[in-house]
Enzyme design. Structure first.
Site, PDB file in Angstrom:
ATOM      1  N   GLU A 164     -26.016  72.266 -12.445  1.00  0.00           N
ATOM      2  CA  GLU A 164     -24.657  72.054 -12.947  1.00  0.00           C
ATOM      3  C   GLU A 164     -24.583  71.276 -14.252  1.00  0.00           C
ATOM      4  O   GLU A 164     -24.005  70.185 -14.298  1.00  0.00           O
ATOM      5  CB  GLU A 164     -23.813  71.363 -11.862  1.00  0.00           C
ATOM      6  CG  GLU A 164     -23.760  72.130 -10.559  1.00  0.00           C
ATOM      7  CD  GLU A 164     -22.670  71.645  -9.605  1.00  0.00           C
ATOM      8  OE1 GLU A 164     -22.159  70.527  -9.788  1.00  0.00           O
ATOM      9  OE2 GLU A 164     -22.338  72.396  -8.672  1.00  0.00           O
ATOM     10  N   GLU A 354     -25.350  77.070  -4.304  1.00  0.00           N
ATOM     11  CA  GLU A 354     -24.576  76.100  -3.517  1.00  0.00           C
ATOM     12  C   GLU A 354     -23.229  76.687  -3.169  1.00  0.00           C
ATOM     13  O   GLU A 354     -22.602  77.335  -4.001  1.00  0.00           O
ATOM     14  CB  GLU A 354     -24.268  74.804  -4.302  1.00  0.00           C
ATOM     15  CG  GLU A 354     -25.365  73.806  -4.377  1.00  0.00           C
ATOM     16  CD  GLU A 354     -24.966  72.553  -5.166  1.00  0.00           C
ATOM     17  OE1 GLU A 354     -23.769  72.204  -5.174  1.00  0.00           O
ATOM     18  OE2 GLU A 354     -25.857  71.942  -5.763  1.00  0.00           O
TER      19      GLU A 354
HETATM   20  C1  FCB Z   1     -21.965  69.889  -6.426  1.00  0.00           C
HETATM   21  C2  FCB Z   1     -23.281  69.156  -6.588  1.00  0.00           C
HETATM   22  C3  FCB Z   1     -23.901  68.737  -5.289  1.00  0.00           C
HETATM   23  C4  FCB Z   1     -22.891  68.291  -4.277  1.00  0.00           C
HETATM   24  C5  FCB Z   1     -21.727  69.256  -4.163  1.00  0.00           C
HETATM   25  C6  FCB Z   1     -20.686  68.880  -3.159  1.00  0.00           C
HETATM   26  O1  FCB Z   1     -21.204  69.731  -7.582  1.00  0.00           O
HETATM   27  O2  FCB Z   1     -24.215  69.959  -7.269  1.00  0.00           O
HETATM   28  O3  FCB Z   1     -24.860  67.763  -5.576  1.00  0.00           O
HETATM   29  O4  FCB Z   1     -22.471  67.006  -4.537  1.00  0.00           O
HETATM   30  O5  FCB Z   1     -21.130  69.434  -5.415  1.00  0.00           O
END
Ligand code: FCB
Length: 449
Positions: A164, A354
């Site tokens: 990110e 994610e």
């Molecule tokens: C993302 C992050 C991860 C976690 C989630 C909830 O932005 O990459 O580390 O905190 O959110």
């Protein structure tokens, strides 16, 4: 029925600072998150990642959970200050050994190790020398990337460079909510360019060491929708998409900054030099997508950058249910983004790196963690992934955020995203009902819709 292609990877994702603990073990250096969390007032309730889930010592238990969930991939991150305690120079053998042990245990369990080189824990010594706004950090990072691939590339096939990049530059250098806690628009602009340089230089360094390495980045993305019907809102949503979703992707794949700013990118303020647009190119082998919800955007006339756009509301809209973090549950966002990237970039290889939700449901009198809303969340989003695959997206794997309840950055331990409950007093892990459900999906490579 939601069905997935043969060989689809089922995984979970974590990050070093959020789960490892052991913040001073075996020669590890201080990171900006150690420093930030130890600064009073930065993290809710003064929580820190000093111990957290103690996965540094308990990773065997973590892998047992993965096995119980029939996992075939595990996304974790490598802490730069474990490898180079002050961000440059020779590597710390004990730090590398830890990751070697973790990786070997994953391989023995039949799970693909899927590491990220940078999930936000910059060595504090490099922040002292300017951090990401300082151009030299790109070269330091490429050195580190090369060191890691040289040491672990015999047992790891797939890598992510960054986690990110949009989030850690904004939150760390513009909003000051994350480490290193700076609020400086000029520093932010320069940081974005250094990170682009770092991504491409690391890519080349890694490739030079191992021709067969498969390399991507985990980008935070969101479906950017106009808040209203006006043409101005529509254009603003496109600029938001360009800045949040593409600022580190269009650069890598096409050697140009996307059209996020009215009047073009402020190249001079960003510190862009002659030849840099060639230098930031890197033909990433896959695109990792982290996605939690959608973003509603409206036109906003005045701002410092010429972005002229603003997200309405904190996270998502108000049409879907909200998680305990207040994020709107909107599965279509994932479908939309997978399809858009598929169309706009010529059907690249994608990984969902994610996706997940925070709900506080804890153990009942019998110790069972009944969390139906999390199952509902995953059902919706996995259905969206299956649909995108049906419509032509080349998605190779899905990683639930996250394996374990853990240190959720400035929120401390208050937000629980885990498929397993962690009792932070004892470190004990217990699969939630959602974890059992997810394990079944992995075992069957799909589920009854
Ligand atoms: C993302 C992050 C991860 C976690 C989630 C909830 O932005 O990459 O580390 O905190 O959110």
């Amino acid at each position: 029925m939601a069905r997935f292609p043969k060989g689809f990877h089922w995984g979970t994702a974590t990050a070093s600072y959020q789960i490892e603990g052991a913040y001073q073990d075996d020669g590890k250096g201080e990171s900006i998150w150690d420093r930030f969390a130890h600064t009073p007032g930065k993290i809710k309730q003064g929580h820190t990642g000093d111990v957290s889930c103690d996965s540094y010592h308990r990773f065997g238990e973590d892998i047992a959970l993965m096995r119980a969930m029939h996992q075939t991939s595990y996304r974790f991150s490598i802490a730069w200050p474990r490898i180079q305690p002050d961000g440059s120079g020779p590597s710390n053998a004990k730090g590398l050994d830890y990751y070697r042990r973790l990786i070997d245990a994953l391989l023995a369990a039949g799970i693909r190790p899927f590491p990220t080189l940078y999930h936000w824990d910059l060595p504090q010594a490099l922040e002292q020398r300017g951090g990401w706004p300082e151009r030299d950090t790109a070269g330091r990072f490429a050195d580190y990337a090369e060191t890691v691939v040289r040491a672990l590339g015999d047992r790891v096939s797939h890598w992510m460079i960054f986690n990110e990049p949009s989030i850690f530059t904004v939150m760390g250098y513009l909003a000051g909510i994350h480490a290193p806690g700076r609020r400086d628009p000029e520093a932010f602009l320069r940081a974005t360019h250094t990170v682009n340089l770092a991504q491409a230089e690391a890519f080349r360094a890694m490739r030079a060491v191992r021709k067969d390495a498969v390399i991507g980045t985990a980008f935070n993305m969101s479906a950017c929708e106009p808040a209203g019907d006006s043409e101005a809102d529509r254009a603003a949503a496109e600029r938001w998409h360009a800045l949040v979703n593409l600022w580190y992707l269009e650069t890598a794949l096409r050697g140009r900054y996307p059209d996020a700013f009215v009047g073009g990118p402020p190249l001079e303020r960003m510190g862009v030099r002659a030849g840099d647009l060639e230098r930031i190119r890197a033909p990433l082998d896959f695109i990792g997508i982290n996605l939690y919800t959608r973003t509603l955007v409206r036109h906003h006339e005045t701002d410092t950058f010429g972005l002229k756009a603003l997200a309405v509301g904190p996270m998502g809209g108000n049409d879907g249910p909200k998680t305990d973090f207040g994020w709107e549950v909107w599965p279509k966002a994932l479908f939309d983004v997978l399809m858009r990237i598929t169309h706009d970039y010529g059907r690249p290889v994608l990984e969902v790196t994610e996706n997940g939700c925070s709900y506080g449901d804890g153990p009942d009198a019998k110790g069972v963690i009944h969390d139906p809303r999390r199952i509902q969340f995953y059902r919706g989003f996995l259905q969206a992934v299956a649909e995108a695959i049906d419509k032509g997206a080349d998605v190779r794997g899905y990683h639930a955020w996250t394996l374990l309840d853990n240190f959720e950055w400035s929120e401390g331990f208050e937000q629980r995203f885990g498929l397993a409950w962690v009792d932070f007093a004892t470190g004990k892990r217990t699969l939630k009902e959602s974890g059992r459900w997810y394990g079944q999906v992995a075992a069957e490579n799909g589920f009854e819709a």
